[in-house]
Design a protein around this motif. Sequence first.
Motif, mmCIF file in Angstrom:
data_model
loop_
_atom_site.group_PDB
_atom_site.id
_atom_site.type_symbol
_atom_site.label_atom_id
_atom_site.label_comp_id
_atom_site.label_asym_id
_atom_site.label_seq_id
_atom_site.Cartn_x
_atom_site.Cartn_y
_atom_site.Cartn_z
ATOM 1 N N SER A 139 12.781 4.026 -4.387
ATOM 2 C CA SER A 139 11.452 3.892 -3.794
ATOM 3 C C SER A 139 11.565 3.008 -2.564
ATOM 4 N N ILE A 140 11.051 3.516 -1.446
ATOM 5 C CA ILE A 140 11.033 2.776 -0.179
ATOM 6 C C ILE A 140 9.575 2.715 0.283
ATOM 7 N N LEU A 141 8.972 1.558 0.178
ATOM 8 C CA LEU A 141 7.574 1.365 0.579
ATOM 9 C C LEU A 141 7.554 0.455 1.799
ATOM 10 N N ILE A 142 6.970 0.934 2.877
ATOM 11 C CA ILE A 142 6.980 0.189 4.135
ATOM 12 C C ILE A 142 5.547 0.002 4.624
ATOM 13 N N ASN A 143 5.190 -1.225 4.933
ATOM 14 C CA ASN A 143 3.891 -1.561 5.519
ATOM 15 C C ASN A 143 4.116 -2.302 6.834
ATOM 16 N N GLY A 144 3.047 -2.571 7.556
ATOM 17 C CA GLY A 144 3.162 -3.320 8.810
ATOM 18 C C GLY A 144 3.833 -2.535 9.920
ATOM 19 N N VAL A 177 1.409 2.442 7.372
ATOM 20 C CA VAL A 177 2.010 2.625 6.049
ATOM 21 C C VAL A 177 2.903 3.858 6.066
ATOM 22 N N ASN A 178 4.092 3.741 5.450
ATOM 23 C CA ASN A 178 4.935 4.914 5.264
ATOM 24 C C ASN A 178 5.797 4.687 4.025
ATOM 25 N N SER A 179 5.885 5.702 3.183
ATOM 26 C CA SER A 179 6.591 5.544 1.910
ATOM 27 C C SER A 179 7.386 6.795 1.580
ATOM 28 N N LEU A 180 8.437 6.589 0.793
ATOM 29 C CA LEU A 180 9.277 7.692 0.340
ATOM 30 C C LEU A 180 9.897 7.283 -0.987
ATOM 31 N N SER A 181 9.620 8.060 -2.027
ATOM 32 C CA SER A 181 10.136 7.735 -3.363
ATOM 33 C C SER A 181 10.543 9.013 -4.072
ATOM 34 N N GLY A 182 11.683 8.959 -4.764
ATOM 35 C CA GLY A 182 12.128 10.144 -5.491
ATOM 36 C C GLY A 182 13.559 10.006 -5.975
ATOM 37 N N TYR A 183 14.347 11.060 -5.756
ATOM 38 C CA TYR A 183 15.692 11.149 -6.311
ATOM 39 C C TYR A 183 16.672 11.632 -5.256
ATOM 40 N N VAL A 184 17.901 11.125 -5.363
ATOM 41 C CA VAL A 184 19.004 11.615 -4.540
ATOM 42 C C VAL A 184 20.200 11.874 -5.452
ATOM 43 N N THR A 185 20.843 12.990 -5.221
ATOM 44 C CA THR A 185 22.127 13.216 -5.890
ATOM 45 C C THR A 185 23.205 12.614 -5.001
ATOM 46 N N ILE A 207 0.880 -1.172 0.000
ATOM 47 C CA ILE A 207 0.000 0.000 0.000
ATOM 48 C C ILE A 207 0.917 1.222 0.000
ATOM 49 N N PRO A 208 0.796 2.109 -0.997
ATOM 50 C CA PRO A 208 1.791 3.180 -1.129
ATOM 51 C C PRO A 208 1.465 4.470 -0.405
ATOM 52 N N ALA A 209 0.219 4.602 0.120
ATOM 53 C CA ALA A 209 -0.231 5.891 0.665
ATOM 54 C C ALA A 209 -0.021 6.979 -0.397
ATOM 55 N N SER A 210 0.482 8.125 0.004
ATOM 56 C CA SER A 210 0.540 9.263 -0.924
ATOM 57 C C SER A 210 1.582 9.131 -2.018
ATOM 58 N N ASN A 211 2.371 8.083 -2.033
ATOM 59 C CA ASN A 211 3.236 7.859 -3.197
ATOM 60 C C ASN A 211 2.410 7.588 -4.440
ATOM 61 N N MET A 212 1.120 7.276 -4.253
ATOM 62 C CA MET A 212 0.221 7.111 -5.396
ATOM 63 C C MET A 212 0.091 8.420 -6.182
ATOM 64 N N LYS A 213 0.342 9.536 -5.527
ATOM 65 C CA LYS A 213 0.241 10.838 -6.202
ATOM 66 C C LYS A 213 1.265 10.978 -7.328
ATOM 67 N N LEU A 214 2.367 10.248 -7.232
ATOM 68 C CA LEU A 214 3.341 10.276 -8.327
ATOM 69 C C LEU A 214 2.711 9.749 -9.609
ATOM 70 N N THR A 243 6.593 11.910 -0.062
ATOM 71 C CA THR A 243 6.320 11.145 1.154
ATOM 72 C C THR A 243 4.927 10.524 1.068
ATOM 73 N N GLY A 244 4.644 9.640 2.007
ATOM 74 C CA GLY A 244 3.310 9.067 2.119
ATOM 75 C C GLY A 244 3.167 8.383 3.452
ATOM 76 N N SER A 245 2.073 8.663 4.145
ATOM 77 C CA SER A 245 1.901 7.999 5.439
ATOM 78 C C SER A 245 0.431 7.905 5.809
ATOM 79 N N MET A 246 0.071 6.799 6.409
ATOM 80 C CA MET A 246 -1.195 6.608 7.103
ATOM 81 C C MET A 246 -1.000 5.413 8.028
ATOM 82 N N GLY A 247 -1.981 5.071 8.812
ATOM 83 C CA GLY A 247 -1.809 4.020 9.794
ATOM 84 C C GLY A 247 -1.202 2.763 9.211
#
Length: 960
Positions: free
Chosen positions: A460-465, A442-450, A84-91, A436-440
């Motif tokens: 992309s880091i998608l974390i559940n449980g 669920v927490n997610s973070l996806s994007g770019y790093v230099t 479940i991606p939470a707000s990473n779905m906005k991408l 970012t993305g978070s809800m009960g």
Amino acid sequence: MNVRCIRHGFAWILMLLLVFQAAAAPALAQEATAAASPLAASVEKFLSDLQKGEENMGLYAGIAVYDWTDKRYIYTHHEKRHYIPASNMKLFTTIAALDRLGPAFQWKTEVYIDGQVNAGGILQGNLILKGNGDPSLTEEGLQELAAAVKEKGIKQVNGNLLLDESYFDDVRLGTSWMWDDEPYGYSAQLSALAVHKNFVTATIAPGQKIGDAAKIALEPATSYLTLTNRAKTVEGSKSDLTVERLRGKNEVIVTGTIGTKAAPYQEDVTMEDPAMFVGEIWKRQLLAQGVKLGPKAQVMKTAVTKGVPLTSHLSPTLGEIIVELNKESDNFYAEMLLKTLGATQKGKGSFEAGVETVSDVLKRAGIDSGYRQADGSGLSRFDLVTPEQVVELLSFLQDQDYREALEASLPIAGVDGTLKNRLIGTPAESRLIAKTGSMGGVNSLSGYVTAKNGHKLLFSILINGIYKSKYAKDLQDYIAVQLATYPDNRTPDGYAPKTPATYQLSAVLDPILDKPEAAGLTAGLIVKKVGGEVLYERDADSLLTPASNLKLLTTGAALTRLGPDYTFKTELYGDAPIAKNGVQTGNVYIKGYGDPTLHTEDALKVQEGVSIEEIAAWLKAQGIKRVSGNLVMDESFFDQQRLGLGWAWDDESYSYNPTLGALALNRGTVMIQYEPAKNAGEPVRINVLPKTSYVTVINQATTASAGEENTIAIARDRATNTIRLTGSLPLDQSADYERVPVEEPAKYVGTALKEALVKAGVSFSPNSNVEIGTVPPSAAKWTEFASLPLKDILLYLNKQSDNFYAEMMLKTLGAVIKGEGSSAAGAEVVQETLKSLGGQTNFDMVDGSGLTRYNLISARHIAAMLEGMTKSKDFAVYYESLPIAGVDGTLKNRLKGTGAENNVHGKTGSMTGVNSLSGYFTTKDGEQLVFSIVLNGYAESSKVMTGLQDEIITSLSSSE
């Protein structure tokens, strides 16, 4: 096809559009992650150490890192599993929008006139405000439109103010959004005509002195919401306030306290039917500009079919809009954008059409299938994606001319948006941009790093449980720092490559769980000898959504704490002893204690026990001929929360989603029986059970010719007892039925009882009503009725997996053991019980049935309850209450012809993206095993999940 196959017809249409079969092969270059690489070693050790903590062990993550400069993956971890991606779905939503609409796209809000304007500036006709989905329209925007109307020479409107929101459909909320989120701004209802993001901001400040009511201001000011202020001013600087909007209503209640020195408290509050809210503000702005309205002018909704364009208002560009959307993670903007995609690209402003448009773009990105999208913001827990797919999308973006627009919209670590306060003072500060993305849970973070070497890393880091969200953020931030440090990472001290554990059954079960069709699943599995060794486990500590396997904990605790002979009582009182002359003065009281079996004597009856007819007959037998007072229903044994937290708003018409109360009838439902009429074109024939005036049934369903599609649908208007039948039922369809929940279950009991008494010849005074209240201390107790014993009730509950029974059981545990008839108190009792049986309590339990997706529990927790119950003197009751494979209950048609038939006693559980099976298996030598299989994630169909479970259980039979 009967109603059970089609009652989710619209939901299945949505799912057919949303579910894309078979995972797509990633287009990006693949490279096996070297176990010994410093980056891999650093992340793996941190994750391993993190999962050793009692509060963290249930966390499970999927990670993908791609070096765009070198065109290769440099680290992956469970990257093909679905989360479940939470707000990473906005991408997904914003990239698709940029692709199809372009950064320069603007929304238009239009004003039309339908009539003639005379020389005096009087419009003899209607003024029409048409919305086209602008998510950013403000009160000031409406003010500009009103000023433009005046500038066009219109001084008075003698018709109506018409509102056109037809650019979007009338589905206001996303699939499976949770009812308890609805009052808050992040879950605002959707309309093509919207203002102020369809919420008002309530600001609550202390009154002048202690004891005064708090001061409340709404912005924008509106009378569209009815406000009840019960908040009081107290001494001090603290606030303890609750802002509640009643489900399905525009009534807001503010309760609690605010200190005289406390800072003002703010809450964004949503409303029902937001277009009418726009209409009220629009009317006010017109009047403020001096545009008068005729005495009979009304504000109402319409769809423009004619009219002359008068003026319009343009929104900021899409490129500007998505900056706020992504940096602040604005759900409303994302959902309006998704429906705009549907309207502009598919000709229909719906979730389904928007999702279809996103899928078209994802196909161009090489993501043809193997994911599920249900909404635009990620608020729905039906959304399921993999880290690999997110990285694939970010990679696709690199070659698009709108790349800079999207990247400019992402939060910057330590600088702005939802990352403003994270990673400050680390190598990732200012060098990481991500959603970012978070809800009960669920927490997610996806994007770019230099990276340190200047390479652009896509991740992309998608974390559940997640039991505690802090630890998920710690993991993300650690990875972010490692990526910013790349390639100068160092292998941490004490690191040793993790060797997968092997068990007695590994050779048998590993191949099943490693099948390609299971790639998108997280499988929590444990098989254990009762009182002995673990024969197999995989991800047994991952906190997963258990569905109805949670009933194993609820019923185990009920049996342990209440005992098999516990009965639920229903008491009968009067303001006075029973009158000898047959005329009862004062009120009659019915007090409920959570009996889940209370029923009427008709097709709704599923068990013996107390019936309404029995209560009415007892009163009649006492010689009562007339009641002068009211029938007062006392449901105070439980709290007033009618639905479990996290239950989905779009399930409220279905029997598995009942309303709850300590005094409830027929599992909180009425039954609508229906069948075709004799001739096509005639209304479908219906019958309502019980025969009650408590519900209003509007039958708009017609009979269709034989062979035509069965489209009959039965739904209840939200927060009402109005039930509607729509669609058509072919002549060749058999009679069927649907049970539909009712509102205010205690009043349903009272109404049914009053109707039964009247039928039995007992009359009531003209002013007698059915009311909710409590039994006064002075009342005389007349009698009480007892349910079946708990052991019989559990037999029905578990065999049939009845949600209503389970929820009533949970609240009863809270009431009896904790003195509080709430789900929270009941869950506390369950956790205490499991602890006493040797299990841990590091899991989240929110309801008793497993219907909410807030529940997070591991296979090990479930197995602990199963094993613990084997030591109970009442184990035989518990064991026999479970469905038996190939024999009865929800396992009647499974595992036939295998060694599990008539052997496995287990509890099933299923909902979208979830399937579970846990129970007992007896080996050929008589040794008892406990097992728990909990599957979460994406599969082609639920049959894949049940097939895996059945294969696992069958393998147990053959491996003895």
